[in-house]
Design a protein around this motif. Structure first.
Motif, PDB file in Angstrom:
ATOM      1  N   TRP A  89       0.928  -1.115  -0.209  1.00  0.00           N
ATOM      2  CA  TRP A  89       0.228  -0.483   0.164  1.00  0.00           C
ATOM      3  C   TRP A  89       0.445   1.559  -0.109  1.00  0.00           C
ATOM      4  O   TRP A  89       1.611   0.924   0.802  1.00  0.00           O
ATOM      5  N   PRO A  90       0.737   2.151  -1.317  1.00  0.00           N
ATOM      6  CA  PRO A  90       1.318   3.797  -0.401  1.00  0.00           C
ATOM      7  C   PRO A  90       1.174   4.265   0.860  1.00  0.00           C
ATOM      8  O   PRO A  90       0.865   3.720   1.537  1.00  0.00           O
ATOM      9  N   ALA A  91       2.326   4.823   1.253  1.00  0.00           N
ATOM     10  CA  ALA A  91       2.483   4.598   2.626  1.00  0.00           C
ATOM     11  C   ALA A  91       1.721   5.914   3.203  1.00  0.00           C
ATOM     12  O   ALA A  91       1.530   5.968   4.351  1.00  0.00           O
ATOM     13  N   GLY A  92       1.271   7.237   2.281  1.00  0.00           N
ATOM     14  CA  GLY A  92       0.126   7.492   2.116  1.00  0.00           C
ATOM     15  C   GLY A  92      -1.265   7.276   2.995  1.00  0.00           C
ATOM     16  O   GLY A  92      -1.967   7.850   3.581  1.00  0.00           O
ATOM     17  N   GLN A  93      -1.594   6.000   2.520  1.00  0.00           N
ATOM     18  CA  GLN A  93      -2.701   5.466   2.954  1.00  0.00           C
ATOM     19  C   GLN A  93      -3.104   5.206   4.146  1.00  0.00           C
ATOM     20  O   GLN A  93      -2.453   4.086   5.099  1.00  0.00           O
ATOM     21  N   VAL A  94      -4.175   5.802   5.315  1.00  0.00           N
ATOM     22  CA  VAL A  94      -4.161   5.433   6.557  1.00  0.00           C
ATOM     23  C   VAL A  94      -5.648   4.336   6.234  1.00  0.00           C
ATOM     24  O   VAL A  94      -5.712   3.696   5.354  1.00  0.00           O
ATOM     25  N   VAL A  95      -5.260   3.118   7.161  1.00  0.00           N
ATOM     26  CA  VAL A  95      -5.457   1.516   6.883  1.00  0.00           C
ATOM     27  C   VAL A  95      -6.574   1.788   8.060  1.00  0.00           C
ATOM     28  O   VAL A  95      -6.563   2.434   9.463  1.00  0.00           O
ATOM     29  N   LYS A  96      -8.022   1.877   7.461  1.00  0.00           N
ATOM     30  CA  LYS A  96      -9.463   1.332   8.016  1.00  0.00           C
ATOM     31  C   LYS A  96      -9.776   0.365   8.354  1.00  0.00           C
ATOM     32  O   LYS A  96      -9.352  -0.757   7.664  1.00  0.00           O
ATOM     33  N   CYS A  97      -9.601   0.154   9.729  1.00  0.00           N
ATOM     34  CA  CYS A  97     -10.521  -1.190   9.835  1.00  0.00           C
ATOM     35  C   CYS A  97     -11.613  -1.127  10.835  1.00  0.00           C
ATOM     36  O   CYS A  97     -11.770  -0.931  11.935  1.00  0.00           O
ATOM     37  N   LEU A  98     -12.383  -1.785  10.447  1.00  0.00           N
ATOM     38  CA  LEU A  98     -14.140  -1.820  11.537  1.00  0.00           C
ATOM     39  C   LEU A  98     -14.167  -3.124  12.048  1.00  0.00           C
ATOM     40  O   LEU A  98     -13.857  -4.158  11.415  1.00  0.00           O
ATOM     41  N   CYS A  99     -14.125  -2.789  13.708  1.00  0.00           N
ATOM     42  CA  CYS A  99     -14.705  -4.128  14.170  1.00  0.00           C
ATOM     43  C   CYS A  99     -15.638  -4.280  15.535  1.00  0.00           C
ATOM     44  O   CYS A  99     -15.751  -3.053  15.307  1.00  0.00           O
TER      45      CYS A  99
END
Length: 643
Positions: A461-471
């Motif tokens: 993933w490009p470094a600028g992308q934030v990882v979103k996780c729905l839990c």
């Protein structure tokens, strides 16, 4: 010009490169299989390190009119360095260095510097008006090795001195860059050479501060007897502060006559830490020392700050990325006990991470179209073509562009890698905040959508992308379920930090489970207690002010450096969302919203069914999005005014 009238504390001159650091530690450079890309070059590292410590710094260098040159300029801007002197050279490539970490002693490196941009600096590149605005200039020994860069450095030094500023000299001796070793000996730090000594000594009369390792003191002084070398330097620079760096033993400074032993000089406490990577530690030392010297602190304080910055960087991978911030340096200098293996200092590493993130977000309004299962439901309902979904997501990007205009930094999108790759690629050319989901939709217990090894997935993933996780998580979940989900979140948090991605944790209470005003806050506290520190939280639009007060307290008490909260929509009607905006507007921890189905669902249904075309879809999406943006700004503005 009076010192307090200067607009810059420091301008550094010289080397600016892209560092490619081998990521496999303990092997030969020949066997490296992957590399991390960092900002590099001694004066560039110091300019960035000084900016992190609160100095107003600038840099004079040349970079290629190429991708790597743009990377250097953009990264310096992110670090807060003035780039007026970062000149684009259309005829040469940006300098490159390939580095590795073999063991605690050997750090092989190869300089790709022949006919490179930064070594082509010319005296005409020196804007004397700009340099007159600086309290000091930092010149560098490497840039005395060729006639053009030698004259450039001296012209800049004289311009600063004429305007009442000071000159700092980092001896920075690399024999390979003087043509004294083979090209495969870039790590060699010392080759005795009287011609180099004579050239370096030509500048010392201009200098107010001279800094080097013992080996560098030897080349400048013309002898391997350190005291004799210092005395030789003192003859040429009778009023300069001389500083000898001594590695793990810290440093020793000589403001006056040189005594008979090094231990008789001015010193401060050193810091014993495990050596992981010595490359860049000297540049960090210089940044810390200059922070004190340029703010007229005592020599002892300058030494201590330099020692501390060097110790921090020697424990990490990379040069510029490892440089401490001021808040981090303050934390390090506290009396708290630190582990010898400094990289295991969890609190310090978190401060470093949080205080070096790009940008500060006082507001963030996000259109969320990262949905996958919901779009497939729409395909089933409308009989539309699933191949059209990626195009709809590019229309959503157009809608954001229409609402944001030139104010891109306060807007964002949530886009997925399954249907949203085209939109993700197009968004890369803009300044939007971009997040991307990692979870398998609707999974409970939490599962990840792609690779079972989430860290391997994130490296792509490009470094600028934030990882979103729905839990879907509740603090009162059955223990086995709760612990399984927590293990997944811990894996994800660790992967995000190691791949340098921010983490957005979306927390939704499972339907049908009891909750009250403290439930979300309890869940947040539970996850913090495990060591999970998301950069962002994405939370349900509760219309309960008590719940929001508890939530804000839970975040601020556990991570005051957290970026904040964005509200999710849960497909709520527009009027219901606006009511929730009014409830949360008085809470500073909430920065805005990330809403999707409320905005796009009906529009996507009509578009997939062929009832509206592209232009109508963009207009409808933009209109719905703008209503929420305007409402958020109005309500937040009113809350701030009332406060």
């Amino acid at each position: 010009m009076a010192q307090d009238a200067k607009t810059l504390d420091l301008i550094a001159i010289g080397r600016s490169s892209v560092d490619l650091y081998g990521q496999q530690v303990g092997g030969r450079l020949e066997d490296m299989s992957s590399f991390a890309k960092y900002l590099g070059g001694s004066p560039t590292n110091t300019a960035a390190g000084g900016a992190r410590l609160g100095l107003k710094t600038g840099l004079l260098t040349r970079v290629g009119a190429d991708h790597m040159g743009r990377f250097i300029r953009e990264q310096l801007e992110r670090e807060g360095v003035n780039v007026a002197g970062v000149l684009s050279d259309p005829d040469r490539l940006t300098a490159l260095v390939i580095l590795g970490i073999r063991d605690r002693v050997n750090f092989p490196l190869i300089f790709y510097r022949e006919n490179c941009a930064d070594m082509a600096l010319q005296p005409s590149d020196v804007d004397e008006t700009w340099f007159a605005q600086a309290g000091a200039v930092l010149i560098n020994g490497t840039h005395l090795s060729q006639p053009n860069v030698y004259e450039t450095s001296l012209k800049a030094a004289r311009a600063v001195k004429a305007a009442g500023g000071r000159v700092a000299f980092d001896i920075d001796y690399r024999p390979v860059l003087w043509g004294l070793t083979g090209k495969d000996a870039g790590e060699n730090r010392f080759v005795e050479n009287q011609d180099v000594t004579a050239k370096l000594q030509e500048v010392v009369a201009l200098c107010d501060l001279i800094v080097g390792t013992e080996e560098e003191i030897h080349i400048l002084g013309g002898t391997t007897d350190t005291i004799a070398a210092l005395r030789a330097i003192r003859k040429g620079a009778p009023d300069a502060l001389l500083v000898c760096k001594r590695g793990p033993d810290g440093c020793v400074a000589f403001p006056d006559a040189i005594p008979d032993t090094l231990d008789e000089g001015v010193s401060a406490r050193g810091f014993k830490v495990e050596v992981f990577n010595v490359l860049g530690a000297g540049d960090a030392f210089m940044a810390g020392f200059l922070r004190g010297w340029l703010r007229n602190e005592t020599v002892e304080t300058c030494c201590e700050w330099g020692n501390a910055c060097g110790a921090i960087v020697v424990s990490r991978h990379g040069c510029t990325p490892a440089m401490p911030t001021w808040v981090e340096l303050e934390a390090f200098l506290s009396e708290r006990e630190r582990p010898f293996r400094l990289r295991e200092d969890v609190e310090l590493e978190h401060i470093h991470w949080a205080s070096t993130r790009d940008r500060v977000y006082d507001e963030l309004t996000v259109l969320a179209v990262d949905h996958r299962s919901q779009f497939l439901d729409l395909i089933a309902e409308t009989g539309g073509d699933p191949e059209r979904i990626p195009h709809f997501k590019t229309l959503a990007l157009r809608a954001v562009r229409q609402v944001a205009g030139r104010d891109e930094a306060r807007f964002g999108m949530l886009l997925d890698g399954r249907f949203g790759l085209d939109a993700l690629a197009q968004a890369a050319d803009h300044d939007y905040w971009i997040a991307r989901p990692i979870e398998l939709p609707k999974s409970r217990p939490l599962e990840f959508e792609s690779s079972a090894d989430v860290a391997t997935e994130l490296t792509e993933w490009p470094a600028g992308q934030v990882v979103k996780c729905l839990c879907f998580y509740h603090p009162d979940d059955e223990i086995a379920l709760r612990e399984r989900q927590e293990r997944q979140l811990l894996r994800l948090f660790d992967a995000c930090r190691k791949t340098r991605h921010e983490l957005l944790l979306e927390l939704i209470l499972p339907a049908g489970m009891d909750s009250d005003s403290r439930t979300v806050a309890r869940a947040i506290r539970r996850l913090y207690s495990l060591g999970i520190r998301p950069d962002w939280w994405k939370l349900e639009p509760l219309q309960d002010a008590v719940a929001w007060r508890e939530t804000e307290m839970a975040i601020n008490e556990n991570d005051p450096l957290c970026r904040g909260v964005v509200l999710l929509g849960l497909s709520a009607p527009e009027a219901e969302l606006l009511a929730s905006f009014e409830v949360v507007a008085p809470f500073p921890i909430v920065k805005g919203f990330a809403v999707g189905r409320t905005i796009f669902y009906d529009v996507a249904r009509d578009w997939l069914a062929g009832r509206i075309d592209d232009e109508a879809a963009v207009a409808a999406l933009a209109s719905k999005f703008k209503v929420l943006v305007d409402a958020w700004r109005r309500l937040r503005g009113a809350a701030e005014k009332a406060a």
